[in-house]
Design a protein around this motif. Structure first.
Motif, PDB file in Angstrom:
ATOM      1  N   LYS A   2       5.327   8.084  -0.294  1.00 30.95           N
ATOM      2  CA  LYS A   2       4.805   7.186   0.477  1.00 30.95           C
ATOM      3  C   LYS A   2       4.430   7.636   1.597  1.00 30.95           C
ATOM      4  O   LYS A   2       4.726   8.474   2.195  1.00 30.95           O
ATOM      5  N   ILE A   3       2.935   7.285   1.726  1.00 27.97           N
ATOM      6  CA  ILE A   3       2.216   8.257   3.259  1.00 27.97           C
ATOM      7  C   ILE A   3       1.782   6.987   4.242  1.00 27.97           C
ATOM      8  O   ILE A   3       0.852   6.105   4.408  1.00 27.97           O
ATOM      9  N   ARG A   4       2.379   7.023   4.886  1.00 23.71           N
ATOM     10  CA  ARG A   4       2.016   6.081   6.124  1.00 23.71           C
ATOM     11  C   ARG A   4       1.369   6.642   7.841  1.00 23.71           C
ATOM     12  O   ARG A   4       1.710   7.417   7.608  1.00 23.71           O
ATOM     13  N   PHE A   5       0.062   5.480   7.401  1.00 23.60           N
ATOM     14  CA  PHE A   5      -0.955   6.162   8.665  1.00 23.60           C
ATOM     15  C   PHE A   5      -0.671   5.385  10.050  1.00 23.60           C
ATOM     16  O   PHE A   5      -0.858   3.956   9.715  1.00 23.60           O
ATOM     17  N   LYS A   6      -0.448   5.250  10.975  1.00 26.99           N
ATOM     18  CA  LYS A   6      -0.158   5.411  12.740  1.00 26.99           C
ATOM     19  C   LYS A   6      -1.037   5.666  13.188  1.00 26.99           C
ATOM     20  O   LYS A   6      -1.991   5.638  13.492  1.00 26.99           O
ATOM     21  N   ILE A   7      -1.720   3.955  13.826  1.00 30.79           N
ATOM     22  CA  ILE A   7      -2.852   3.811  14.718  1.00 30.79           C
ATOM     23  C   ILE A   7      -2.628   2.855  15.737  1.00 30.79           C
ATOM     24  O   ILE A   7      -2.756   1.904  15.790  1.00 30.79           O
ATOM     25  N   THR A   8      -2.884   3.205  16.992  1.00 35.89           N
ATOM     26  CA  THR A   8      -2.984   2.509  18.272  1.00 35.89           C
ATOM     27  C   THR A   8      -4.199   0.953  18.229  1.00 35.89           C
ATOM     28  O   THR A   8      -5.523   1.641  17.329  1.00 35.89           O
ATOM     29  N   THR A 134     -11.167  -5.050   8.913  1.00 32.91           N
ATOM     30  CA  THR A 134      -9.950  -5.259   9.357  1.00 32.91           C
ATOM     31  C   THR A 134      -9.097  -4.872   8.145  1.00 32.91           C
ATOM     32  O   THR A 134      -8.140  -5.112   8.757  1.00 32.91           O
ATOM     33  N   ALA A 135      -9.419  -3.444   8.152  1.00 32.08           N
ATOM     34  CA  ALA A 135      -8.371  -3.355   6.734  1.00 32.08           C
ATOM     35  C   ALA A 135      -9.254  -1.699   7.032  1.00 32.08           C
ATOM     36  O   ALA A 135      -9.860  -1.396   7.576  1.00 32.08           O
ATOM     37  N   ALA A 136      -8.122  -0.098   5.949  1.00 32.02           N
ATOM     38  CA  ALA A 136      -8.720   0.975   5.762  1.00 32.02           C
ATOM     39  C   ALA A 136      -7.689   1.329   4.591  1.00 32.02           C
ATOM     40  O   ALA A 136      -7.203   0.538   4.280  1.00 32.02           O
ATOM     41  N   HIS A 137      -8.743   2.250   4.330  1.00 43.28           N
ATOM     42  CA  HIS A 137      -7.915   2.982   3.138  1.00 43.28           C
ATOM     43  C   HIS A 137      -8.154   4.582   3.204  1.00 43.28           C
ATOM     44  O   HIS A 137      -9.467   4.611   4.043  1.00 43.28           O
ATOM     45  N   PHE A 150      -3.277   8.354  -1.938  1.00 42.69           N
ATOM     46  CA  PHE A 150      -3.669   7.898  -1.166  1.00 42.69           C
ATOM     47  C   PHE A 150      -2.814   7.280  -0.281  1.00 42.69           C
ATOM     48  O   PHE A 150      -1.633   7.279  -0.362  1.00 42.69           O
ATOM     49  N   ILE A 151      -3.436   7.522   0.789  1.00 43.09           N
ATOM     50  CA  ILE A 151      -2.780   7.005   1.817  1.00 43.09           C
ATOM     51  C   ILE A 151      -1.830   5.240   1.729  1.00 43.09           C
ATOM     52  O   ILE A 151      -2.472   3.954   1.135  1.00 43.09           O
ATOM     53  N   THR A 152      -0.970   5.169   1.777  1.00 47.85           N
ATOM     54  CA  THR A 152       0.177   3.636   0.961  1.00 47.85           C
ATOM     55  C   THR A 152      -0.136   2.500   1.884  1.00 47.85           C
ATOM     56  O   THR A 152      -0.654   1.610   1.772  1.00 47.85           O
ATOM     57  N   THR A 153      -0.043   2.981   3.200  1.00 47.12           N
ATOM     58  CA  THR A 153       0.493   2.050   3.608  1.00 47.12           C
ATOM     59  C   THR A 153      -0.200   2.216   5.495  1.00 47.12           C
ATOM     60  O   THR A 153      -0.342   3.386   6.073  1.00 47.12           O
ATOM     61  N   PHE A 154      -1.287   1.281   5.900  1.00 46.49           N
ATOM     62  CA  PHE A 154      -1.878   1.603   7.622  1.00 46.49           C
ATOM     63  C   PHE A 154      -0.961   0.555   7.963  1.00 46.49           C
ATOM     64  O   PHE A 154      -1.428  -0.705   8.171  1.00 46.49           O
ATOM     65  N   HIS A 155      -1.010   1.052   9.634  1.00 43.67           N
ATOM     66  CA  HIS A 155       0.059   0.834  10.427  1.00 43.67           C
ATOM     67  C   HIS A 155      -0.810   0.817  12.370  1.00 43.67           C
ATOM     68  O   HIS A 155      -1.182   1.678  12.688  1.00 43.67           O
ATOM     69  N   GLU A 156      -1.190  -0.530  12.317  1.00 44.21           N
ATOM     70  CA  GLU A 156      -2.420  -0.783  13.716  1.00 44.21           C
ATOM     71  C   GLU A 156      -0.826  -1.420  15.503  1.00 44.21           C
ATOM     72  O   GLU A 156      -0.682  -2.397  14.747  1.00 44.21           O
ATOM     73  N   ARG A 162      -0.353  -4.807  13.623  1.00 42.48           N
ATOM     74  CA  ARG A 162      -0.721  -5.010  11.833  1.00 42.48           C
ATOM     75  C   ARG A 162      -0.307  -4.149  10.864  1.00 42.48           C
ATOM     76  O   ARG A 162      -0.869  -3.056  11.266  1.00 42.48           O
ATOM     77  N   ASN A 163      -0.101  -4.871   9.792  1.00 41.62           N
ATOM     78  CA  ASN A 163       0.292  -3.973   8.610  1.00 41.62           C
ATOM     79  C   ASN A 163      -0.605  -3.856   7.507  1.00 41.62           C
ATOM     80  O   ASN A 163      -0.881  -5.563   7.068  1.00 41.62           O
ATOM     81  N   TRP A 164      -0.628  -3.217   6.929  1.00 43.17           N
ATOM     82  CA  TRP A 164      -1.506  -3.364   5.446  1.00 43.17           C
ATOM     83  C   TRP A 164      -1.521  -2.294   4.093  1.00 43.17           C
ATOM     84  O   TRP A 164      -1.842  -1.409   5.254  1.00 43.17           O
ATOM     85  N   ARG A 165      -1.508  -2.729   2.739  1.00 40.38           N
ATOM     86  CA  ARG A 165      -1.201  -1.956   2.229  1.00 40.38           C
ATOM     87  C   ARG A 165      -2.393  -1.388   1.514  1.00 40.38           C
ATOM     88  O   ARG A 165      -3.312  -2.227   1.497  1.00 40.38           O
ATOM     89  N   ALA A 166      -2.672  -0.137   1.777  1.00 37.67           N
ATOM     90  CA  ALA A 166      -4.072   0.826   0.546  1.00 37.67           C
ATOM     91  C   ALA A 166      -3.958   1.496  -0.324  1.00 37.67           C
ATOM     92  O   ALA A 166      -5.101   1.562  -1.212  1.00 37.67           O
TER      93      ALA A 166
END
Length: 167
Positions: A2-8, A134-137, A150-156, A162-166
Motif C-alpha cells: 500500500k503506497i500513500r502520497f500526502k501533499i498539502t 481534481t486528482a492524481a495518479h 502504483f500509488i494507492t491513495t493520494f491525500h491532499e 481530500r482523499n482519492w484512490r488512484a
C-alpha cells in the motif's frame, strides 16, 4: 504494498498554477517534487515537501511530445535527490477532472529516466505523477529491477482534507 502520497493543499495549488503557465514552444510544463518517505510493514508513506519547476531553457523543442526535458533538467533533479537525500517525483498535468492516467508516451519516457534516480539515490523510491484538476495518479520505482507499483491513495492535506484512490 500500500503506497500513500500526502501533499498539502498549498503545495499542490502552487504546482498546478506553475504547470498551467504557457511555454514558448512546449505544449505542457513539467517539474519535480521532493518527498520524504516512511515505511512500515507493507506500507509506504510519501510526504511531499517541495516543488521545483523545469526551467524554460531546460525544455527541448520536440514537436512529437507535449514537453521534453533536457539532460540538464534530469541531472539537476538527480543532484537534488543526492544532495538532500530526498525522493524525487516527476510531475505534469493532463488537466480535466477525475483520476488521470499516464499516456503511452508518459509510460515509455518514465521507464527511461526514473530508474536512473535509484542509481544515484538508492536510499529512496522515486517516481512519476500525473495530475488532473481534481486528482492524481502515480507510480514508484523502488529500485531498478522490481516491479513499479502504483500509488494507492493520494491525500491532499488542507481544509477540507481530500482523499482519492488512484490505483
Amino acid at each position: 504494498m500500500k503506497i500513500r502520497f500526502k501533499i498539502t493543499s498549498a503545495l499542490l495549488a502552487t504546482i498546478r498554477i506553475d504547470l498551467r503557465r504557457p511555454h514558448p514552444f512546449a505544449h505542457e510544463r513539467v517539474g519535480f517534487i521532493a518527498a520524504g518517505l516512511a515505511a512500515a510493514h507493507d506500507e509506504l508513506l510519501i510526504l511531499a515537501r517541495e516543488y521545483r519547476p523545469v526551467r524554460d531553457d531546460e525544455y527541448l523543442n520536440d514537436p512529437r511530445v507535449g514537453a521534453m526535458m533536457s539532460a540538464e533538467a534530469i541531472r539537476s533533479a538527480r543532484q537534488w535527490a543526492m544532495d538532500e537525500r530526498v525522493a524525487i517525483f516527476h510531475v505534469h498535468t493532463h488537466g480535466g477532472t477525475g483520476v488521470p492516467g499516464f499516456s503511452g508516451t508518459d509510460v515509455s519516457e518514465n521507464a527511461k529516466f526514473v530508474p536512473n534516480f535509484t542509481a544515484v539515490a538508492p536510499h529512496a523510491g522515486h517516481g512519476a505523477i500525473v495530475l488532473s484538476d481534481t486528482a492524481a495518479h502515480g507510480q514508484v520505482w523502488l529500485d531498478r529491477k522490481s516491479p513499479q507499483p502504483f500509488i494507492t491513495t493520494f491525500h491532499e492535506v488542507g481544509i477540507p482534507i481530500r482523499n482519492w484512490r488512484a490505483a
